[in-house]
Design an enzyme around this catalytic site. Sequence first.
Site, short mmCIF file in Angstrom:
data_model
loop_
_atom_site.label_atom_id
_atom_site.label_comp_id
_atom_site.label_asym_id
_atom_site.label_seq_id
_atom_site.Cartn_x
_atom_site.Cartn_y
_atom_site.Cartn_z
N SER A 76 0.70 -1.08 0.04
CA SER A 76 -0.27 -0.02 0.05
C SER A 76 0.75 1.32 0.01
CB SER A 76 -0.93 -0.03 1.11
OG SER A 76 -1.77 -1.08 1.17
N1 SAH Z 1 -1.63 -3.56 3.24
C1 SAH Z 1 -0.81 -4.78 2.43
C2 SAH Z 1 -1.36 -4.46 0.82
C3 SAH Z 1 -2.50 -5.66 0.76
S1 SAH Z 1 -2.91 -5.87 -0.79
C4 SAH Z 1 0.69 -3.92 2.21
O1 SAH Z 1 0.69 -2.94 2.97
O2 SAH Z 1 1.46 -4.70 1.74
C5 SAH Z 1 -4.16 -6.76 -0.58
C6 SAH Z 1 -3.90 -8.12 -0.24
O3 SAH Z 1 -5.27 -8.73 0.01
C7 SAH Z 1 -3.33 -8.99 -1.16
O4 SAH Z 1 -2.06 -9.76 -0.72
C8 SAH Z 1 -4.26 -10.00 -1.50
O5 SAH Z 1 -3.87 -11.35 -1.76
C9 SAH Z 1 -5.16 -10.27 0.02
N2 SAH Z 1 -6.48 -10.67 -0.27
C10 SAH Z 1 -7.28 -10.57 -1.29
N3 SAH Z 1 -8.51 -11.23 -0.88
C11 SAH Z 1 -8.42 -11.90 0.25
C12 SAH Z 1 -9.03 -12.60 1.18
N4 SAH Z 1 -10.37 -13.01 0.79
N5 SAH Z 1 -8.56 -12.97 2.16
C13 SAH Z 1 -7.58 -12.67 2.78
N6 SAH Z 1 -6.61 -11.83 1.75
C14 SAH Z 1 -7.11 -11.44 0.65
#
Ligand code: SAH
Length: 229
Positions: A76
Amino acid sequence: MARDLRGNLDMTDSDDFMQTMELREHLVREVAREVEDGRVLAALRAVPRHRFVPEHTFDAAYTDRPLPIGFGATISQPTVVGMMSEALELDGTERILEIGTGSGYQTAVLSLLAAEVDTIEVIPELAGRARKILSDIHCRNVHVHVGDGWKGLPERAPFDRIVVTAAPDHLPEELVDELAEGGLLVVPVGPQTRDQRLERHRKLRGELVREDLGAVRFVPMVHTRAHVR
Ligand code: SAH
């Protein structure tokens, strides 16, 4: 009650910490345009973002932008991490549930601002990588779970705060159930192709009170068919 942020991340001996000091300061000045909470800014200053994006240069890692981390996920944007962390109104005593660990960057920031963080990632490789980095930087109050964020973590509920960093197309009922009375749920809601809004919900006497925190753009929260847990 607020804990000393630096006490948690034992990085003062690291060469990288000194080398990236100026870049961190610059990044924090950028984020401070949108974020006032001093503890949040201190946490952003403390977390070595370059550890979470190993294939990028120091300069790229400390630019206020999201970056690809593989598997369709992104780390993010620091300003967004700052805004979401501020919206959670943390004083250091809270138990947090985070959905969407991704790189683990936001998890590390939250670990400095709250008592304990449980984080769920659906992609096992990302969860494994995040777990390793968080352990390397001595984040001890964090538990990384491989699982489906739609279900939350009922065995560890209720949570004082829940933060979702992937966008569900509607508010997940299970997460609402797992939120403690008086707690806050911060979540971007809406399909990827249309407008997503960052919503904050406060649970008061069992009812949710909703606030709109503005337009955002997150990767979608996927519906998994596989039983990953
Ligand atoms: N805040 C994180 C960025 C997250 S990107 C950072 O700073 O790095 C969003 C993440 O959500 C991705 O890794 C994706 O794989 C995950 N994601 C998507 N759907 C999901 C679900 N149903 N359960 C858990 N994680 C999920």
